[in-house]
Write a protein that holds these residues in place. Structure first.
Motif, PDB file in Angstrom:
ATOM      1  N   VAL A   7       0.849  -1.184   0.000  1.00 27.37           N
ATOM      2  CA  VAL A   7       0.000   0.000   0.000  1.00 27.37           C
ATOM      3  C   VAL A   7       0.888   1.238   0.000  1.00 27.37           C
ATOM      4  O   VAL A   7       1.872   1.305   0.745  1.00 27.37           O
ATOM      5  CB  VAL A   7      -0.890   0.030   1.271  1.00 27.37           C
ATOM      6  N   VAL A   8       0.538   2.226  -0.835  1.00 28.60           N
ATOM      7  CA  VAL A   8       1.209   3.524  -0.838  1.00 28.60           C
ATOM      8  C   VAL A   8       0.120   4.589  -0.778  1.00 28.60           C
ATOM      9  O   VAL A   8      -0.797   4.583  -1.600  1.00 28.60           O
ATOM     10  CB  VAL A   8       2.078   3.725  -2.098  1.00 28.60           C
ATOM     11  N   LEU A   9       0.202   5.478   0.213  1.00 29.53           N
ATOM     12  CA  LEU A   9      -0.794   6.543   0.399  1.00 29.53           C
ATOM     13  C   LEU A   9      -0.098   7.871   0.652  1.00 29.53           C
ATOM     14  O   LEU A   9       0.958   7.907   1.292  1.00 29.53           O
ATOM     15  CB  LEU A   9      -1.687   6.245   1.605  1.00 29.53           C
ATOM     16  N   VAL A  10      -0.691   8.954   0.187  1.00 24.82           N
ATOM     17  CA  VAL A  10      -0.261  10.303   0.533  1.00 24.82           C
ATOM     18  C   VAL A  10      -1.502  11.022   1.030  1.00 24.82           C
ATOM     19  O   VAL A  10      -2.514  11.069   0.333  1.00 24.82           O
ATOM     20  CB  VAL A  10       0.355  11.051  -0.666  1.00 24.82           C
ATOM     21  N   GLY A  11      -1.417  11.551   2.243  1.00 21.53           N
ATOM     22  CA  GLY A  11      -2.559  12.243   2.820  1.00 21.53           C
ATOM     23  C   GLY A  11      -2.142  13.057   4.028  1.00 21.53           C
ATOM     24  O   GLY A  11      -0.960  13.246   4.289  1.00 21.53           O
ATOM     25  N   ARG A  12      -3.143  13.501   4.772  1.00 21.80           N
ATOM     26  CA  ARG A  12      -2.895  14.334   5.958  1.00 21.80           C
ATOM     27  C   ARG A  12      -3.411  13.632   7.203  1.00 21.80           C
ATOM     28  O   ARG A  12      -4.443  12.963   7.177  1.00 21.80           O
ATOM     29  CB  ARG A  12      -3.579  15.688   5.808  1.00 21.80           C
TER      30      ARG A  12
END
Length: 160
Positions: A7-12
């Protein structure tokens, strides 16, 4: 072919990270990540938010806990883990993302705290030190990717 769980995620971050310890003394850092997705509904574009629980085990959780604050943008690389337990006679389960690599990206939402000053870097679970580790003088750990405390953890006894 081998199974794949990546899994790869970019968020806050939706809240400040919480650092706790198992009864065996292993550090575990937990936080939640919001990922916005744009989609068209009829003629109008809108955003919908998706929320994911992230778990960061070991020394990397201790080292990064102070920087993982609400509003901070991060990139997460890891794998999905499903925890199962029984509560009040009913089977329950929860899917979490166990992070192996975290990149600190932009600054947080900013309320003047030093940790929100835009420090950028990453912390990887590997034997080779990253640039972030070298700058922060974080002691290197020998990690073969196996955490016996995680595999043998009794999640009913973790006090959170």
């Amino acid at each position: 072919m081998a199974d794949i769980n990546h899994v790869v995620l970019v968020g806050r971050l939706t809240r400040d990270a919480e650092l706790k310890y198992t009864q065996g003394g292993s550090p575990v850092c937990k936080f939640s990540l919001a990922i916005n997705r744009r989609r068209k509904n009829g003629e109008e574009w809108g955003e919908e938010a998706h929320y994911f629980d992230i778990v960061l085990w070991g020394k990397q959780g201790e080292a990064l806990n102070q920087y993982l604050i609400k509003g901070k943008q991060v990139a997460i690389e890891g794998e999905l883990r499903q925890n199962r337990w029984e509560q009040d006679g009913q089977s329950r389960s929860k899917v979490e993302i166990v992070a192996n690599n975290i990149q600190l990206l932009g600054s947080g939402s900013g309320n003047g705290q030093q940790a929100k000053s835009g420090i950028q870097g990453s912390y990887q679970r590997s034997n080779a030190p990253s640039a972030y580790q070298a700058r922060q003088n974080i002691p290197q750990q020998q990690d073969d990717g196996y955490d016996p405390d995680f595999d043998n953890a009794n999640f009913d006894t973790i006090p959170f």
